[in-house]
Motif scaffolding. Structure first.
Motif, PDB file in Angstrom:
ATOM      1  N   ALA A 106     -39.986 -69.132 -70.395  1.00  0.00           N
ATOM      2  CA  ALA A 106     -40.334 -70.101 -71.440  1.00  0.00           C
ATOM      3  C   ALA A 106     -39.521 -71.382 -71.284  1.00  0.00           C
ATOM      4  O   ALA A 106     -40.052 -72.492 -71.435  1.00  0.00           O
ATOM      5  N   VAL A 107     -38.231 -71.248 -70.962  1.00  0.00           N
ATOM      6  CA  VAL A 107     -37.379 -72.431 -70.769  1.00  0.00           C
ATOM      7  C   VAL A 107     -37.856 -73.240 -69.564  1.00  0.00           C
ATOM      8  O   VAL A 107     -37.997 -74.469 -69.638  1.00  0.00           O
ATOM      9  N   ARG A 123     -59.436 -65.939 -76.855  1.00  0.00           N
ATOM     10  CA  ARG A 123     -59.860 -65.970 -75.453  1.00  0.00           C
ATOM     11  C   ARG A 123     -59.344 -64.788 -74.646  1.00  0.00           C
ATOM     12  O   ARG A 123     -59.862 -64.517 -73.559  1.00  0.00           O
ATOM     13  N   LEU A 124     -58.309 -64.110 -75.145  1.00  0.00           N
ATOM     14  CA  LEU A 124     -57.668 -63.044 -74.371  1.00  0.00           C
ATOM     15  C   LEU A 124     -58.617 -61.898 -74.005  1.00  0.00           C
ATOM     16  O   LEU A 124     -58.577 -61.415 -72.860  1.00  0.00           O
ATOM     17  N   PRO A 125     -59.473 -61.393 -74.912  1.00  0.00           N
ATOM     18  CA  PRO A 125     -60.359 -60.292 -74.525  1.00  0.00           C
ATOM     19  C   PRO A 125     -61.251 -60.617 -73.322  1.00  0.00           C
ATOM     20  O   PRO A 125     -61.459 -59.769 -72.451  1.00  0.00           O
ATOM     21  N   ALA A 126     -61.766 -61.853 -73.264  1.00  0.00           N
ATOM     22  CA  ALA A 126     -62.621 -62.232 -72.136  1.00  0.00           C
ATOM     23  C   ALA A 126     -61.836 -62.228 -70.829  1.00  0.00           C
ATOM     24  O   ALA A 126     -62.331 -61.765 -69.790  1.00  0.00           O
ATOM     25  N   LEU A 182     -50.762 -75.319 -73.785  1.00  0.00           N
ATOM     26  CA  LEU A 182     -50.447 -75.013 -72.389  1.00  0.00           C
ATOM     27  C   LEU A 182     -49.231 -74.099 -72.291  1.00  0.00           C
ATOM     28  O   LEU A 182     -49.237 -73.105 -71.549  1.00  0.00           O
ATOM     29  N   LEU A 183     -48.187 -74.409 -73.044  1.00  0.00           N
ATOM     30  CA  LEU A 183     -46.991 -73.575 -73.019  1.00  0.00           C
ATOM     31  C   LEU A 183     -47.277 -72.181 -73.567  1.00  0.00           C
ATOM     32  O   LEU A 183     -46.770 -71.177 -73.051  1.00  0.00           O
ATOM     33  N   VAL A 191     -47.968 -66.325 -72.566  1.00  0.00           N
ATOM     34  CA  VAL A 191     -48.739 -65.087 -72.697  1.00  0.00           C
ATOM     35  C   VAL A 191     -49.036 -64.488 -71.327  1.00  0.00           C
ATOM     36  O   VAL A 191     -48.912 -63.271 -71.125  1.00  0.00           O
ATOM     37  N   THR A 192     -49.405 -65.317 -70.358  1.00  0.00           N
ATOM     38  CA  THR A 192     -49.674 -64.800 -69.012  1.00  0.00           C
ATOM     39  C   THR A 192     -48.402 -64.243 -68.372  1.00  0.00           C
ATOM     40  O   THR A 192     -48.444 -63.233 -67.669  1.00  0.00           O
TER      41      THR A 192
END
Length: 323
Positions: A22-23, A98-101, A292-293, A298-299
């Motif tokens: 994250a940083v 959007r995560l399920p897709a 974007l962050l 999450v990824t």
């Protein structure tokens, strides 16, 4: 007890890794040229310094970078990924929508690549030196060498435009009103091209690695002993050679499972698949820093989770490994 201690240790390591990511992501995004204020001001046709300063204060961009970073990390630790002023929605909600897709696409691609890759690699190892081995090896090298974006475009051109066999864009047919099994079948047809395009590269990698690993294991002493005892060739292949040869494949698969999320950006953009990859691409073009962050974070968390799952799968593939 050991398994619980192992899980806690890896979860702690994963949490530290996510914070470090994250940083780094925050500093890289802030170092990029442009910001959401300039984009919004340009779209509004306003160049008034007072209006721009007001926007910067609203987004918190008027504060020192260290203060912005501390504020951001504090929000992340409270699972608050911020607010997208472009989309006028919380970032976490946009990502969860959007995560399920994305999980459907990457999960399908991962299963297809691993299933067909290991199967073809095992077939190559069993028929080593024959025309079957040569044919599969050549095909695997072709798919490994072809750029994924070119393969995606050709898939749309051939199967959607020319043959009209499969839909090439979207998650489902717009305005179809389908439900139940009909809707599931419609989504499956839309899923086939992007998942195959994403899977073919990794399938070639798994096939080559499985073949090489099985040929190496086949020369080991315990396999020769099993043959000398008269164990059936099929059992030797499944229980002795393949099971031990899968360890390096599982290692690579665990690493690349997280990378599939990043690779999905291309597939989702070409096939207009409404997932996180497409969301990241749009956020980049719009300089939507918060979104974007959040997508990056999450990824990264998913990649860490996949690596943890890989470590646990080790114990199932080879009971000799202790944790």
């Amino acid at each position: 007890m050991k398994r619980a201690q192992f899980m806690l240790t890896r979860l702690l390591q994963g949490a530290i890794a996510i914070l470090l990511i994250a940083v780094v992501n925050f500093m890289l995004v802030r170092a990029a040229p442009g910001d959401p204020v300039s984009v919004l001001a340009g779209e509004a046709g306003a160049s008034d310094p007072q209006f721009v300063a007001q926007l910067r204060e609203q987004f918190g961009l008027d504060q020192p970078v260290t203060t912005q970073l501390a504020t951001y990390i504090g929000k992340v630790m409270r699972l608050d990924l911020g607010y997208s002023y472009r989309q006028q929605q919380p970032v976490l909600k946009l990502i969860m929508d959007r995560l399920p897709a994305t999980l459907l696409l990457t999960g399908s691609a991962f299963v297809l690549s691993l299933l067909f890759g290991v199967t073809l690699g095992a077939l190559c190892a069993r028929r080593a030196g024959t025309w079957v081995d040569s044919a599969i090896t050549v095909v695997a090298l072709v798919f490994y060498a072809i750029p994924p974006y070119w393969l995606a475009l050709m898939a749309v051109l051939v199967f959607t435009v020319q043959l009209e066999w499969l839909p090439g864009f979207g998650f489902s047919t717009v305005g179809s009103g389908l439900t139940g099994l009909a809707l599931a079948w419609d989504i499956a047809k839309h899923l086939l091209l992007p998942s195959l395009t994403l899977a073919l590269f990794y399938m070639a990698v798994y096939a080559r690695m499985t073949r090489a690993s099985m040929l190496e294991v086949a020369q080991m002493d315990f396999v020769k002993t099993a043959r000398a005892k008269g164990v059936r060739p099929g059992r030797i292949l499944r229980a002795h050679i393949l099971r031990n040869a899968l360890l390096p494949v599982v290692t690579l698969a665990g690493i690349q499972a997280g990378g599939l999320i990043g690779g999905a950006v291309l597939a989702e953009t070409v096939f207009a698949w409404p997932g996180i990859g497409r969301l990241m691409f749009d956020a980049l073009l719009q300089r939507d820093y918060s979104l974007l962050l959040g997508a990056f974070l999450v990824t990264a968390a998913m990649a860490v989770l996949f690596n943890l799952i890989t470590d646990l799968v080790y114990t199932l593939v080879d009971p000799r490994i202790e944790i």
